[in-house]
Design an enzyme around this catalytic site. Structure first.
Site, PDB file in Angstrom:
ATOM      1  N   GLU A 261      -1.414  -4.418   9.128  1.00 11.34           N
ATOM      2  CA  GLU A 261      -0.658  -3.951   7.960  1.00 11.34           C
ATOM      3  C   GLU A 261       0.780  -4.405   8.173  1.00 11.34           C
ATOM      4  O   GLU A 261       1.500  -3.836   8.990  1.00 11.34           O
ATOM      5  CB  GLU A 261      -0.709  -2.417   7.868  1.00 11.34           C
ATOM      6  CG  GLU A 261      -2.112  -1.831   7.927  1.00 11.34           C
ATOM      7  CD  GLU A 261      -2.886  -2.012   6.640  1.00 11.34           C
ATOM      8  OE1 GLU A 261      -2.269  -2.381   5.624  1.00 11.34           O
ATOM      9  OE2 GLU A 261      -4.107  -1.811   6.645  1.00 11.34           O
ATOM     10  N   CYS A 295       7.272  -0.241   3.773  1.00 11.03           N
ATOM     11  CA  CYS A 295       6.629  -1.553   3.602  1.00 11.03           C
ATOM     12  C   CYS A 295       6.358  -1.866   2.141  1.00 11.03           C
ATOM     13  O   CYS A 295       6.442  -3.016   1.734  1.00 11.03           O
ATOM     14  CB  CYS A 295       5.343  -1.610   4.408  1.00 11.03           C
ATOM     15  SG  CYS A 295       4.190  -0.301   3.963  1.00 11.03           S
TER      16      CYS A 295
END
Ligand code: NAD
Length: 524
Positions: A261, A295
């Site tokens: 990720e 993110c």
């Protein structure tokens, strides 16, 4: 000058601290200690024992033994532990909110969003994970006389390496499905936020997790992170694209799987028909959450030329209403950046853009009068390809406005660069926005929401395309990735093949007839 951060929470007495530190898996002489710097005053927090690579190996070995008994428990018994953890988390949240804020500085509301997300993930997998992992009967190779089932077998010991920006949600949210699937886990605490993870570890013990099923190691990222990769059976990594590549290469040498990720450079598209006040509100919420250190946060805003001026006005009004501050409590909207490196990086991106001709429409400055790492929410216009801020992840409270002539140009702009994590579209026409979403290269697209809606939909997978990563968290994939599929096929007539003494040709002829028949009947 004080040598310890003055913001240490009062409840974190030496005795409580010792009860947290005991969860660091140091079993030999260790590597000394590491001490993070608190962003509110740029002074040290408290030392935490640092592991050696040998400590990591020993922790994995202990976890491997504990995993066997843990996997023998029913799914329901494992889920009870997770649900107790959920309840304790909600009850005791004030402590961990203090720790998140002290260690990495985000505003309390943004810290609370970690509780919300983690609680949702915990409940979801405790209740539905069993269905995702259920044995499945499949059509067998030879009808009637054979049968087959697909099983999901826990991989063993899962390594979890996660960053400081969401130390609770990322540290524990990916762990919970791993444990529920019957694995043990070894987590590497981030150097900046070890106390948050240790607090969660202690809470999990209180919830009834057996000893050694979850080991926590700490210390230097490259050395200890690499040692985790070198000994676990699967690695769930969250962090930068650069580190993700290193981790993937290392894991590939051992032929273990990874989920990665990674970073983003997420676009938000404002279509000509958008409600501009909603779009401005959504942009501000998504761009400045956790001071832009998220993110999935928005760094590029692509606006249809017909509404560019009106939207810009609404955006600047919403940005100037944001209260930048620091300290505990809900009294401000945006906290400081997490550390000096973050402040330097954000400042460098803005200075580089300005030097190359960008215009600062809002913010653009550090605010040392508020705190050592405070940085204003910033809006830039006139950003061009030669600027670092254009397609490189800033990971701070900085957005660049871009103008698009039509939807096709907006999609092309959204798809620029190598990332593909999250995107947003604001539009009154949901059907057209959905059609546009399909053309945007991103793991998740939010329509009329800035960033959080898709990730909050924990029943659906979440992850990156391109440089934003491989694999998914949440949904069925978020738990199945921690298992190996095993097919168990049963024959009631012994080995499949020509019976002894019969020529292969007659078996081949029979097989060919079957192929044609099944094709004609439309079976497989
Ligand atoms: P980073 O890659 O520097 O560090 C992440 C973690 O990896 C840290 O705990 C670090 O100690 C560890 N690490 C460092 N070197 C390692 C190595 N060689 N082997 C194994 N582990 C190692 O990332 P960061 O700067 O701390 O975090 C911010 C980045 O994370 C941003 O790029 C952000 O977009 C990304 N991120 C992605 C997601 C997502 O879900 N896609 C979520 C949060 C953050």
């Amino acid at each position: 000058m004080a040598t310890v951060s003055a913001y240490r929470p009062a409840w974190l007495t030496d005795a409580r601290l010792a009860s947290l530190r005991r969860w660091v898996a140091v079993s030999g002489p260790g590597e000394g200690t590491t001490t993070a710097i608190a962003p509110f005053d740029a002074l040290p927090t408290v030392p935490v024992p640092a592991c050696t690579p040998d400590d990591v190996e020993r922790a994995v070995a202990r976890a491997r033994v504990a995993q066997e008994r843990w996997a023998e428990l029913s799914y329901g018994a494992r889920a009870e532990v997770v649900l107790r953890f959920h309840d304790l988390l909600v009850e005791r949240q004030d402590e961990v909110l203090d720790l998140i804020q002290w260690e990495m500085g985000k505003a309390r509301f943004h810290a609370w969003q970690e509780i919300l997300l983690l609680g949702t993930v915990a409940r979801h997998y405790a209740r539905h994970g069993r269905t995702y992992l259920e044995d499945r009967s499949v059509r067998p190779a030879v009808p009637v006389v054979t049968s087959a089932r697909e099983l999901r077998i826990p991989k063993g010991v899962i390594g979890i390496v996660s960053p400081w920006n969401y130390p609770l949600y990322l540290g524990v949210g990916d762990l919970i499905p791993a444990l529920l699937a019957g694995n043990a886990a070894v987590s590497k605490a981030d150097e900046q936020t070890p106390l948050t993870l240790l607090w969660a570890r202690a809470l999990m013990a209180e919830a009834g997790l057996p000893e050694n099923v979850w080991e926590v190691v700490s210390g230097d990222g490259p050395a200890i992170g690499a040692a985790v990769v070198d000994s676990v059976d699967f690695l769930c990594f969250t962090g930068s694209t650069a580190t993700g590549r290193l981790v993937a290469e290392r894991a590939a040498r051992r032929l273990i799987g990874t989920s990665l990720e990674l970073g983003g450079k997420n676009p938000l598209v404002v279509r000509a028909d958008a409600d501009l006040d909603l779009a401005a509100r959504g942009t501000v919420a998504a761009a400045f959450a956790t001071s832009g250190q998220m993110c999935i946060h928005i760094e590029r805003v692509i606006v249809h030329r017909d509404v560019y001026d009106a939207f810009t006005g609404a955006l600047l009004a919403a940005t100037s209403a944001q209260r930048l501050g620091q300290g505990f409590g809900f009294g401000y909207d945006i906290g400081p950046l997490a550390n000096r490196a973050q402040l330097d990086r954000v400042g460098a991106h803005v200075r580089d853009a300005v030097a190359k001709g960008a215009t600062v429409l809002a913010g653009g400055r550090a605010r040392p009068d508020i705190g050592p790492y405070a940085y204003q929410p910033t809006v830039l216009a006139g950003v061009t390809d030669d600027m670092d801020v254009c397609l490189g992840e800033t990971f701070g409270p900085v957005i660049a406005l871009h103008r698009a002539d039509d939807d096709a140009a907006a999609v092309a702009a959204a798809n620029r660069g190598r990332h593909g994590l999250s995107a947003s579209i604001f539009s009154r026409n949901i059907a057209e926005a959905q059609a546009m979403a399909r053309r945007i290269r991103a793991g998740a697209v939010n329509i009329n929401d800035g960033a959080g809606l898709a990730i909050g939909t924990v029943e659906a997978p979440m992850g990156g395309r391109g440089d934003s990563g491989l694999g998914r968290r949440h949904g069925p994939e978020g738990i199945r990735k921690y298992t190996d599929a095993q097919t168990v096929a049963v024959s009631r007539l012994g080995p499949v093949g020509p019976p002894p003494g019969r020529p292969a040709e007659s078996f081949v002829a029979l097989g060919n007839r079957q192929l044609k028949l099944l094709r004609r009947l439309g079976i497989r």
